[in-house]
Design an enzyme around this catalytic site. Structure first.
Site, PDB file in Angstrom:
ATOM      1  N   TYR A   1     -31.609  -2.508 -24.619  1.00  0.00           N
ATOM      2  CA  TYR A   1     -32.988  -3.015 -24.756  1.00  0.00           C
ATOM      3  C   TYR A   1     -33.013  -4.536 -24.904  1.00  0.00           C
ATOM      4  CZ  TYR A   1     -31.403  -2.303 -29.556  1.00  0.00           C
ATOM      5  OH  TYR A   1     -30.658  -2.286 -30.705  1.00  0.00           O
ATOM      6  N   LYS A   2     -31.845  -5.174 -24.946  1.00  0.00           N
ATOM      7  CA  LYS A   2     -31.800  -6.634 -25.059  1.00  0.00           C
ATOM      8  C   LYS A   2     -31.805  -7.227 -23.638  1.00  0.00           C
ATOM      9  CE  LYS A   2     -29.904  -6.358 -29.672  1.00  0.00           C
ATOM     10  NZ  LYS A   2     -28.722  -6.135 -30.498  1.00  0.00           N
TER      11      LYS A   2
ATOM     12  N   ASP B   1     -18.150  -4.913 -29.118  1.00  0.00           N
ATOM     13  CA  ASP B   1     -19.584  -4.654 -29.075  1.00  0.00           C
ATOM     14  C   ASP B   1     -20.189  -5.702 -28.143  1.00  0.00           C
ATOM     15  OD1 ASP B   1     -22.342  -4.523 -29.514  1.00  0.00           O
ATOM     16  OD2 ASP B   1     -22.064  -3.722 -31.540  1.00  0.00           O
TER      17      ASP B   1
ATOM     18  N   ARG C   1     -34.015 -18.451 -33.857  1.00  0.00           N
ATOM     19  CA  ARG C   1     -33.138 -18.020 -32.763  1.00  0.00           C
ATOM     20  C   ARG C   1     -33.924 -17.921 -31.454  1.00  0.00           C
ATOM     21  NH1 ARG C   1     -30.358 -12.076 -32.720  1.00  0.00           N
ATOM     22  NH2 ARG C   1     -32.548 -11.518 -32.518  1.00  0.00           N
TER      23      ARG C   1
ATOM     24  N   PHE D   1     -22.967  -7.933 -36.720  1.00  0.00           N
ATOM     25  CA  PHE D   1     -24.284  -7.359 -36.989  1.00  0.00           C
ATOM     26  C   PHE D   1     -24.149  -6.310 -38.093  1.00  0.00           C
ATOM     27  CE2 PHE D   1     -28.060  -4.830 -36.193  1.00  0.00           C
ATOM     28  CZ  PHE D   1     -28.996  -5.759 -35.767  1.00  0.00           C
TER      29      PHE D   1
HETATM   30  C1  LIG Z   1     -28.797  -5.192 -31.613  1.00  0.00           C
HETATM   31  C2  LIG Z   1     -27.516  -4.803 -32.214  1.00  0.00           C
HETATM   32  C3  LIG Z   1     -27.354  -3.534 -32.817  1.00  0.00           C
HETATM   33  C4  LIG Z   1     -28.493  -2.571 -32.955  1.00  0.00           C
HETATM   34  O1  LIG Z   1     -28.064  -1.247 -33.096  1.00  0.00           O
HETATM   35  P1  LIG Z   1     -29.075  -0.055 -32.855  1.00  0.00           P
HETATM   36  O2  LIG Z   1     -28.366   1.160 -33.243  1.00  0.00           O
HETATM   37  O3  LIG Z   1     -29.456  -0.101 -31.398  1.00  0.00           O
HETATM   38  O4  LIG Z   1     -30.302  -0.304 -33.693  1.00  0.00           O
HETATM   39  C5  LIG Z   1     -26.090  -3.215 -33.291  1.00  0.00           C
HETATM   40  N1  LIG Z   1     -25.059  -4.074 -33.199  1.00  0.00           N
HETATM   41  C6  LIG Z   1     -25.186  -5.283 -32.636  1.00  0.00           C
HETATM   42  C7  LIG Z   1     -24.013  -6.203 -32.556  1.00  0.00           C
HETATM   43  C8  LIG Z   1     -26.426  -5.695 -32.147  1.00  0.00           C
HETATM   44  O5  LIG Z   1     -26.563  -6.918 -31.626  1.00  0.00           O
END
Ligand SMILES: *Cc1c(COP(=O)(O)O)cnc(C)c1O
Length: 394
Positions: free
Chosen positions: A206-207, A181, A353, A110
């Site tokens: 939040y996911k 992560d 997705r 990400f």
């Molecule tokens: C959703 C996601 C994020 C989002 O980071 P935020 O700081 O909460 O905006 C970061 N890394 C990964 C791998 C994600 O899937």
């Protein structure tokens, strides 16, 4: 189906295949947040830090998350955002391997995880380097130059699953620190974090954990190393005794040292209530049901829509709890789907997705979603110009 659908507030007529991006509202969460706002904040004012025990909420919620990711109680701290937690884990990990200059991730990670690494490297200005091979080449790129291996277990775009155990072992054999992560893992599949022996893990809530937009993130540090973890963001709530108001920093002797500042109490109360849906739920049952849903979706979509291409691993064991299809142009197709009651999302450049969360999605939903996609594709409904206007959030 796991009998949990009635625990969520889901709008009538919507098939929600985006819980991998923002989980829906669990039923008790709103009432809990309202209580926090009116009775605790409104009625108790600052006394609520003690009378409603706001100060313990980050630990309490951390312990509940620990139970969902195979970690011991006390090993998970909550707060801030995932981006911040990535930074903290990375900074602490680099300190543990002085002399090594390579951060190894993968190019499918990400973007914010990679950006945080790039930002940290610039700040340190000490010759660090970020390497991002293709995900399938990561294991071979682990050498004794690598200080830290930082990977997201489930690829946000394709759903491809890294082998947590094997990669952690390889990282340790090369003398590197491992950071996982778990953004798309927590609440999606069983995770044996303690068993993996990784030093750090981070994730958001939040996911699949349904904590609501902006819900706090979490960070895990392996209990046997935590006292050697040097907090880069040495905030007062990570101090051993915050209310001693000591001008000198001395970190708490637990994962609490990775807390930074004042916790987001209203968000934490929402998350605490949201975690109730997991009571009595086994992650291996969730995983089995999720695989069934994903397999059905792939079979139905491939039979009905030959114009789209599977962009996730075909082997269920190599995949998280989402299915992606590539199509050009994917964006208007997803907009047309949303307009027809099927909410998924689009990830550039061409990925449609769909997340599958057995707590509130069943086989009938999956088949109906595939039927609606078929109608949109075969009748070309996505060609309507109204579906081509790109919003700020895709
Ligand atoms: C959703 C996601 C994020 C989002 O980071 P935020 O700081 O909460 O905006 C970061 N890394 C990964 C791998 C994600 O899937």
């Amino acid at each position: 189906m796991l009998p949990r659908k009635d625990l969520f507030e889901l709008p009538e007529g919507v098939i929600y295949l985006d819980g991998n991006s923002l989980g829906p509202l669990p039923k008790g969460a709103q009432e809990r947040a309202m209580r926090t706002i009116s009775q605790e904040w409104g009625g108790e004012l600052i006394r609520a830090w003690n009378s409603a025990d706001w100060m313990s909420l980050p630990q309490k919620v951390g312990d509940r998350i620990a139970g969902l990711i195979g970690a011991a109680p006390g090993s998970v701290a909550t707060g801030d955002t995932l981006s911040i937690k990535v930074y903290q884990a990375l900074a602490a990990a680099l300190k543990m391997r002085p002399g090594r200059k390579v951060i190894l991730s993968d190019k499918g990670n990400f973007p914010t995880d990679l950006y945080m690494a790039q930002g940290l490297i610039k700040t340190l200005d000490a010759g660090y380097e970020l390497r991002t091979p293709a995900p399938e080449d990561v294991a071979d790129a682990i050498t004794d130059e690598v200080a830290v291996v930082m990977l997201t277990q489930v690829d946000y775009r394709s759903g491809r699953l890294h082998d947590m155990q094997a990669i952690t072992e390889k990282a340790h054999a090369a003398g590197a620190v491992m950071i996982w992560d778990l953004a798309h893992s927590a609440g999606a599949l069983p995770v044996d974090l303690a068993g993996s022996n990784a030093e750090f893990a981070v994730g958001c809530t939040y996911k699949y954990l349904n904590g609501g937009p902006g819900a706090p993130a979490f960070i895990y540090a392996r209990p046997d190393i935590v006292e050697d973890v040097e907090p880069a963001l040495a905030g007062w709530l990570g101090h051993a005794a915050p209310f001693a108001m000591d001008p000198a920093y001395s970190p708490a002797m637990s994962t609490e040292r990775l807390r930074v500042g004042t916790p987001p109490v209203v968000q934490l109360s929402l998350l605490d209530a949201a975690l109730d849906v997991w009571d009595g739920v086994s992650l291996s049952d969730i995983r089995a049901a999720s695989i069934d849903l994903c397999e059905t979706f792939i079979a139905e979509v491939e039979a009905r829509c030959p114009m789209v291409t599977l962009a996730s691993p075909r082997d269920a064991q190599q995949r998280g709890s989402q299915v992606s299809f590539a199509f050009d142009p994917g964006y208007p197709v997803v907009q047309a789907l949303i307009d027809h009651g099927v909410i998924g999302d689009f990830r550039a450049p061409n990925i449609m997705r769909f997340g599958f969360t057995p707590l509130y999605i069943d086989q009938a939903d999956v088949i109906r979603a595939a039927e609606i996609l078929e109608t949109i594709m075969t009748e070309g409904l996505w060609k309507d110009p109204k579906y081509h206007q790109v919003s700020k959030v895709t």
